[in-house]
Enzyme design. Structure first.
Site, mmCIF file in Angstrom:
data_model
loop_
_atom_site.group_PDB
_atom_site.id
_atom_site.type_symbol
_atom_site.label_atom_id
_atom_site.label_comp_id
_atom_site.label_asym_id
_atom_site.label_seq_id
_atom_site.Cartn_x
_atom_site.Cartn_y
_atom_site.Cartn_z
ATOM 1 N N PRO A 44 -23.458 94.737 93.154
ATOM 2 C CG PRO A 44 -21.526 95.930 93.679
ATOM 3 C CD PRO A 44 -22.172 94.581 93.839
ATOM 4 C CD GLU A 45 -28.871 95.070 90.187
ATOM 5 O OE1 GLU A 45 -29.604 95.655 89.362
ATOM 6 O OE2 GLU A 45 -29.334 94.454 91.167
ATOM 7 C CE LYS A 50 -25.353 92.841 86.663
ATOM 8 N NZ LYS A 50 -25.967 91.766 87.472
ATOM 9 N NE ARG A 101 -30.047 86.104 90.838
ATOM 10 C CZ ARG A 101 -29.085 86.870 90.363
ATOM 11 N NH1 ARG A 101 -29.302 88.157 90.183
ATOM 12 N NH2 ARG A 101 -27.907 86.371 90.049
#
EC number: 3.2.2.23
Length: 273
Positions: free
Chosen positions: A2-3, A58, A262
């Site tokens: 989650p960002e 976050k 990533r």
């Protein structure tokens, strides 16, 4: 993971429902998170009144009337949801908060990369968040600020905008989306950006994050808000996760590369600079 939009969505779904309620009981079901739960968590916020629910980077923050705050990071698969009084405990429930209205607030984390702490409220920024950069929607995020941060950095701009010491909350999904909207190649060195590109990037980051928050965040697998509902920004993604598909702006093929392990997605036609 989650960002910012997902945590902001979670905050928005919980805030009005939690403020004013009292924590009547805290049950630590499993302490085998990445960072082990402190036994003090069960006592430091017991019988306290919830004053506010907010976000920093976050992290979800719940403030109490005893000058303590609960800090929650969802990790890879964490969920923080409101459930009814007759809720049946699930295998990966780590903490259960009994609320004065009869409901339960549940912290569930299958992969156990999340964290949950209690901390003195007035020490949060000075000691817990002291290494964090500025918020994307802050007035402090200006051309001058970002230019200063980028001018000595000969590393890809994608890595730089994901650095929480520079700007908080811009994770992998929204970095790819923001760079596409700003028409900047993700490999371009931060110190090579022109002033107009930096200004466009700031605007793009804010635009993408705003749209994602409005859509309730992005659910690729695990994320749900406090009402157990997924996010729908997945349907609006322009490049992320679309390798080999046509760019929605120019019909060129979306390319996937790697940055620091990533996945990065971009359009070689739109993002030429």
């Amino acid at each position: 993971m989650p960002e910012l939009p997902e945590v902001e969505t979670l905050k928005n779904s919980l805030k009005d429902k939690l403020i004013g309620l009292i924590i009547e009981n805290v049950e630590l079901k499993r302490d085998n998170l990445r960072y082990k739960l402190s036994p003090l968590l069960a006592t430091e916020i017991l019988n306290t009144n919830i004053l506010d629910v907010r976000r920093r980077a976050k992290y979800l923050i719940i403030d109490f009337n005893n000058d303590y705050s609960l800090i929650v990071h969802l990790g890879m698969s964490g969920r923080f949801t409101l459930q009814s009084a007759n809720y049946k405990t699930q295998k990966h429930d780590h903490v259960i908060f009994d609320l004065s209205n009869g409901e339960k607030l549940i912290f569930n984390d299958t992969r156990r990369f999340g964290m949950i702490y209690s901390f003195k409220t007035d020490l949060l920024e000075k000691e817990f968040f002291n290494d964090l950069g500025i918020e994307p929607f802050s007035d402090l995020l200006t051309l001058e600020y970002l230019k200063d941060k980028l001018q000595t950095k000969k590393i890809p701009i994608k890595n730089l905008i994901m650095d929480n010491r520079v700007i908080v909350g811009v994770g992998n999904i929204y970095a790819s989306e923001s760079l596409h909207l700003a028409r900047i190649h993700p490999d371009k060195s931060g110190n090579d950006l022109r002033d107009d590109e930096i200004e466009n990037l700031i605007k793009a980051i804010r635009d993408v994050l705003t749209k994602a928050i409005t859509a309730g965040g992005t659910t690729l697998k695990d994320f749900v808000n406090g009402d157990n509902k997924p996010g729908y920004f997945t349907k609006q993604l322009k490049v992320y996760g679309r390798e080999g598909q046509s760019c929605l702006s120019c019909s060129s093929t979306i390319i996937k590369i790697k940055h620091s392990g990533r996945s990065t997605f971009y359009c070689k036609t739109c993002q030429y600079s």
